[in-house]
Each structure stands twice: as structure tokens, then as C-alpha cells.
Design a protein around this motif. Structure first.
Motif, short mmCIF file in Angstrom:
data_model
loop_
_atom_site.label_atom_id
_atom_site.label_comp_id
_atom_site.label_asym_id
_atom_site.label_seq_id
_atom_site.Cartn_x
_atom_site.Cartn_y
_atom_site.Cartn_z
N VAL A 1 0.88 -1.16 0.00
CA VAL A 1 0.00 0.00 0.00
C VAL A 1 0.92 1.21 0.00
CG1 VAL A 1 -1.67 1.34 1.34
CG2 VAL A 1 -1.92 -1.14 1.15
N VAL A 2 0.66 2.15 -0.91
CA VAL A 2 1.46 3.38 -0.99
C VAL A 2 0.58 4.55 -0.59
CG1 VAL A 2 3.20 2.61 -2.64
CG2 VAL A 2 1.00 3.43 -3.49
N ASP A 3 1.09 5.40 0.29
CA ASP A 3 0.32 6.56 0.70
C ASP A 3 0.72 7.78 -0.12
OD1 ASP A 3 2.71 7.54 1.82
OD2 ASP A 3 1.86 7.85 3.81
N LEU A 4 0.10 8.89 0.18
CA LEU A 4 0.34 10.12 -0.56
C LEU A 4 1.81 10.49 -0.61
CD1 LEU A 4 -0.66 12.72 -1.98
CD2 LEU A 4 -0.93 13.71 0.31
N SER A 5 2.49 10.42 0.52
CA SER A 5 3.91 10.82 0.56
C SER A 5 4.76 9.94 -0.36
CB SER A 5 4.44 10.77 1.99
OG SER A 5 4.43 9.45 2.51
N LEU B 1 -9.25 7.40 -2.16
CA LEU B 1 -9.03 8.79 -1.78
C LEU B 1 -7.68 9.32 -2.25
CD1 LEU B 1 -7.11 9.53 1.00
CD2 LEU B 1 -8.75 7.95 1.93
N LEU B 2 -6.78 8.44 -2.66
CA LEU B 2 -5.46 8.87 -3.16
C LEU B 2 -5.61 9.85 -4.32
CD1 LEU B 2 -2.34 8.58 -3.01
CD2 LEU B 2 -2.58 6.81 -4.76
N ARG B 3 -6.58 9.62 -5.19
CA ARG B 3 -6.78 10.52 -6.34
C ARG B 3 -6.97 11.97 -5.88
NH1 ARG B 3 -11.05 6.70 -8.88
NH2 ARG B 3 -9.79 5.43 -10.27
N SER B 4 -7.87 12.17 -4.95
CA SER B 4 -8.15 13.52 -4.46
C SER B 4 -6.98 14.09 -3.68
CB SER B 4 -9.41 13.51 -3.59
OG SER B 4 -10.53 13.14 -4.36
N GLN B 5 -6.31 13.24 -2.91
CA GLN B 5 -5.17 13.71 -2.14
C GLN B 5 -4.04 14.20 -3.04
OE1 GLN B 5 -4.49 10.24 0.43
NE2 GLN B 5 -4.96 11.57 2.17
N THR B 6 -3.74 13.45 -4.10
CA THR B 6 -2.65 13.86 -4.99
C THR B 6 -3.01 15.15 -5.72
OG1 THR B 6 -3.44 12.36 -6.73
CG2 THR B 6 -1.67 11.56 -5.30
N LEU B 7 -4.23 15.24 -6.21
CA LEU B 7 -4.68 16.45 -6.89
C LEU B 7 -4.56 17.66 -5.97
CD1 LEU B 7 -6.08 17.76 -9.39
CD2 LEU B 7 -8.25 17.25 -8.24
N SER B 8 -5.05 17.53 -4.76
CA SER B 8 -5.03 18.64 -3.80
C SER B 8 -3.60 18.99 -3.38
CB SER B 8 -5.87 18.29 -2.58
OG SER B 8 -5.94 19.39 -1.71
N ALA B 9 -2.79 18.00 -3.09
CA ALA B 9 -1.41 18.26 -2.64
C ALA B 9 -0.61 18.99 -3.71
CB ALA B 9 -0.72 16.96 -2.26
N LEU B 10 -0.75 18.59 -4.95
CA LEU B 10 -0.01 19.25 -6.02
C LEU B 10 -0.55 20.65 -6.29
CD1 LEU B 10 0.54 16.16 -8.32
CD2 LEU B 10 2.31 17.45 -7.10
#
Length: 131
Positions: free
Chosen positions: A5-9, A32-41
Motif C-alpha cells: 500500500v502506498v500513501d500520498l507521501s 481517496l489517493l486521487r483527491s489527495q494527490t490532486l489537492s497536494a499538487l
């Protein structure tokens, strides 16, 4: 085959370094990774930490990563239980923990707070194990 499992970081690191994951590994993450990556970038661009074109390139790279995204009812139920167990107000991190418990060998994170908090709960791996 090792299932991670890979997290946002970890995913942001993979996108930044452009290194390929070994074919012998399968990557998993909650949806939820999709939304997290979009938001973080997007946040990085807004702060001035990253030019917009680079952020969009990384987002495209992430979109092409062979990550199986999961978010079924069993995962959500287990994430709720994990958040309760760890006394976390949010279930976001708990989804990564629950997915690791249910379907993976290890969680890969570069989050300096998360890894120590999960010692003895789930196996934690280094991003270097992916290559």
C-alpha cells in the motif's frame, strides 16, 4: 509478488523521482489517493513551491502509475475501526492502515509522523523496497 500500500507521501516521491517500481510488486491505495494527490499538487503550486506545469506533469505521471485503487464497504468499515482504535478524528490515514491489514504486505510511507505511530500495528516499508 509483494503487495504494497502506498500513501500520498510515497506516491508524490515516486512522481518526483520518476523511478519505476519493480515489476514483481503490486501497488495498492484507497480511492481517496486521487483527491489527495490532486489537492497536494495544487496546494504546492498555490504556495509557490512548484510550477504549475511540473505539478501537472507529476499528476499525469501518478495517473499512469500501476496503482490498484480500492474503496469497498469492507475497507471503509475497517478504516472506521482503525480510526477508533488509534483515536484518530479522521479516517483518511486509517484507510491506508485498513487496506494494509486487509490486502497488503506492507505500507510504504515517507510521513515522519505516521510510520512511528504505526509500529507494531502494521508492517511499514521504505520506498527503496519498491525498486
Amino acid at each position: 509478488m509483494t503487495r504494497f500500500v502506498v500513501d500520498l507521501s510515497a506516491v508524490l516521491h515516486l512522481a518526483e523521482t520518476e523511478r519505476a517500481v519493480a515489476a514483481a510488486h503490486q501497488l495498492l491505495a484507497p480511492t481517496l489517493l486521487r483527491s489527495q494527490t490532486l489537492s497536494a499538487l495544487h496546494e504546492a503550486v498555490q504556495r509557490g513551491d512548484l510550477p504549475a506545469d511540473i505539478a501537472r506533469e507529476r499528476l499525469a505521471r501518478i495517473g499512469h502509475m500501476p496503482i490498484r485503487l480500492l474503496g469497498d464497504a469492507v475497507l471503509r468499515r475497517r478504516a472506521w475501526e482503525v480510526a477508533d482504535q488509534l483515536d484518530w478524528p479522521s479516517t483518511y490515514r486509517a484507510e491506508y492502515v485498513a487496506l494494509t491489514q486487509l490486502q497488503a504486505d506492507k505500507l510504504i510511507t515517507m510521513d515522519p509522523e505516521l510510520a512511528p505511530a504505526l509500529q507494531g500495528i502494521i508492517p511499514i516499508g521504505s520506498v527503496d523496497e519498491l525498486y
